[in-house]
Design a protein around this motif. Sequence first.
Motif, PDB file in Angstrom:
ATOM      1  N   MET A  27      -8.750   9.423  30.541  1.00  0.00           N
ATOM      2  CA  MET A  27      -7.496   8.894  31.068  1.00  0.00           C
ATOM      3  C   MET A  27      -7.272   9.350  32.509  1.00  0.00           C
ATOM      4  SD  MET A  27      -6.418   6.919  28.807  1.00  0.00           S
ATOM      5  CE  MET A  27      -4.913   6.523  29.708  1.00  0.00           C
ATOM      6  N   LEU A  28      -7.612  10.600  32.811  1.00  0.00           N
ATOM      7  CA  LEU A  28      -7.463  11.095  34.184  1.00  0.00           C
ATOM      8  C   LEU A  28      -8.361  10.308  35.141  1.00  0.00           C
ATOM      9  CD1 LEU A  28      -7.310  14.926  33.456  1.00  0.00           C
ATOM     10  CD2 LEU A  28      -5.507  13.576  34.567  1.00  0.00           C
ATOM     11  N   ARG A  35       2.257  10.713  28.412  1.00  0.00           N
ATOM     12  CA  ARG A  35       0.793  10.739  28.281  1.00  0.00           C
ATOM     13  C   ARG A  35       0.269   9.469  27.614  1.00  0.00           C
ATOM     14  NH1 ARG A  35      -2.999  14.206  24.960  1.00  0.00           N
ATOM     15  NH2 ARG A  35      -1.202  14.853  23.751  1.00  0.00           N
ATOM     16  N   GLU A  36       1.123   8.751  26.894  1.00  0.00           N
ATOM     17  CA  GLU A  36       0.705   7.547  26.184  1.00  0.00           C
ATOM     18  C   GLU A  36       1.016   6.271  26.952  1.00  0.00           C
ATOM     19  OE1 GLU A  36       2.795   7.897  22.532  1.00  0.00           O
ATOM     20  OE2 GLU A  36       1.638   9.619  21.825  1.00  0.00           O
ATOM     21  N   TRP A  37       1.674   6.388  28.099  1.00  0.00           N
ATOM     22  CA  TRP A  37       2.146   5.199  28.819  1.00  0.00           C
ATOM     23  C   TRP A  37       0.995   4.302  29.277  1.00  0.00           C
ATOM     24  CZ3 TRP A  37       5.381   1.569  29.814  1.00  0.00           C
ATOM     25  CH2 TRP A  37       5.270   0.811  30.977  1.00  0.00           C
ATOM     26  N   VAL A  38      -0.043   4.866  29.897  1.00  0.00           N
ATOM     27  CA  VAL A  38      -1.121   4.051  30.464  1.00  0.00           C
ATOM     28  C   VAL A  38      -1.819   3.237  29.386  1.00  0.00           C
ATOM     29  CG1 VAL A  38      -3.327   4.121  31.686  1.00  0.00           C
ATOM     30  CG2 VAL A  38      -1.458   5.622  32.404  1.00  0.00           C
ATOM     31  N   THR A  39      -2.101   3.857  28.248  1.00  0.00           N
ATOM     32  CA  THR A  39      -2.745   3.135  27.146  1.00  0.00           C
ATOM     33  C   THR A  39      -1.861   2.004  26.650  1.00  0.00           C
ATOM     34  OG1 THR A  39      -3.916   5.135  26.448  1.00  0.00           O
ATOM     35  CG2 THR A  39      -3.731   3.363  24.834  1.00  0.00           C
ATOM     36  N   VAL A  45      -0.536  12.680  35.243  1.00  0.00           N
ATOM     37  CA  VAL A  45      -1.613  13.651  35.455  1.00  0.00           C
ATOM     38  C   VAL A  45      -1.226  15.007  34.870  1.00  0.00           C
ATOM     39  CG1 VAL A  45      -2.864  14.962  37.212  1.00  0.00           C
ATOM     40  CG2 VAL A  45      -2.572  12.491  37.478  1.00  0.00           C
ATOM     41  N   LYS A  46      -0.013  15.431  35.126  1.00  0.00           N
ATOM     42  CA  LYS A  46       0.466  16.717  34.599  1.00  0.00           C
ATOM     43  C   LYS A  46       0.420  16.748  33.072  1.00  0.00           C
ATOM     44  CE  LYS A  46       4.456  19.847  34.613  1.00  0.00           C
ATOM     45  NZ  LYS A  46       4.502  19.960  33.148  1.00  0.00           N
ATOM     46  N   ALA A  47       0.805  15.644  32.447  1.00  0.00           N
ATOM     47  CA  ALA A  47       0.817  15.586  30.982  1.00  0.00           C
ATOM     48  C   ALA A  47      -0.585  15.743  30.405  1.00  0.00           C
ATOM     49  CB  ALA A  47       1.438  14.264  30.512  1.00  0.00           C
ATOM     50  N   THR A  55       2.336   1.104  19.936  1.00  0.00           N
ATOM     51  CA  THR A  55       3.719   1.551  19.834  1.00  0.00           C
ATOM     52  C   THR A  55       3.945   2.653  20.859  1.00  0.00           C
ATOM     53  OG1 THR A  55       3.808   1.036  17.477  1.00  0.00           O
ATOM     54  CG2 THR A  55       5.482   2.544  18.324  1.00  0.00           C
ATOM     55  N   PHE A  56       5.029   2.539  21.595  1.00  0.00           N
ATOM     56  CA  PHE A  56       5.307   3.516  22.650  1.00  0.00           C
ATOM     57  C   PHE A  56       6.699   4.098  22.446  1.00  0.00           C
ATOM     58  CE2 PHE A  56       6.795   4.439  27.070  1.00  0.00           C
ATOM     59  CZ  PHE A  56       5.944   5.515  27.290  1.00  0.00           C
TER      60      PHE A  56
END
Length: 358
Positions: free
Chosen positions: A261-262, A159-163, A227-229, A153-154
């Motif tokens: 994630m980074l 910060r959750e977008w890539v996953t 990256v900032k997030a 769920t998005f």
Amino acid sequence: MSGDLKDLKSQQRQIRSTFDGVKQFIQKFKREKYESQIETRLEMLEAAMKKLYSVRRKMDILLEEGDEKDSADSKEAPESLQARLTMLAEKRDAESVAIIQTAEDNYCELKSALQLLVAKPVGETLIQQPPALAPAVQGASSKVKLPEIKLPTFGGRIREWVTFRDMFQSLIHRNDQLTDIEKFTYLRSSLVGEALQEIGTIEISAANYRIAWDLLQKRFENKKLIVKAHLDALFAEEPIKRESYDALSHPISEYDRNLQMLNKIGEDTSNWGTILVYMICCRLDSATLRHWESHHSSKEVPTYDELIEFLRNQCSVLQSIAPTKHQLDIRRSNQCNLMVVVHFVEMVCTQHLNVNGS
């Protein structure tokens, strides 16, 4: 005849209105409110499509009869009249076919979307295992229930977008056995809040799925912000006030997750060890920091992996010596009993003082 034709045109408008109503139902669907209406909407859609076929046949017959009557009263030359009637018939056939084809396309898309709502709890974003993930050979009469897969769920947190992106692409977007209308339905069911608003005005259709997905990517596929997030999350970790398993395990998980994630999006964190050790140590409680300094007595600069391994061991120790629920219940019970005794003693002493005073 004009009255009959007018009535048929009115029925055709009602059928179009039924289709529009089903589309709005799908767009505004909320399982807790409208789940019981899905079967009824399917029946309405089936009935509307059958009625449309019947209405179009009757309209074609009436229009042909009108042409024949006009030709009987016409004073045109036979060749000219025949050419005009042929042209009218071809034009009318083309219009009728276009109306039927458009209706059939809408019918297939709407029915597919409704059937997805019946088969999967879209509001909870749980789906049956997609065909591409099922065994390659499966008997048609197999009654084995496949495990359910929970779609991500998005809600718009960068910060959750890539996953979300990677999991949705793996399960749905690249699944060639799903139609675009099914993919669009899954996509909408996986979005909430700001992310859902981003594509909320786009109508559910096969052609619009790619448009919706590209719009989400354009909005959230921003490496600089991602990256900032993750860096913000690392620096936002609160200091640990008191030594405990829960307080210590949280930063370990947060640091590991954000660093993974980074690295996944192309940021090499392998040389960040010194600054990471410093950041974590600044947030440790005094007892844990004292244990760490005793453990790492070397004058060499500790690595990130060494610190994390030590903290994981500390978590294991704290978890093993933490009181069980039964022990906590006994402790609370003893405290309650002690309070009752203290209250009773105070009451007796007060009565004794009152008696002596009197």
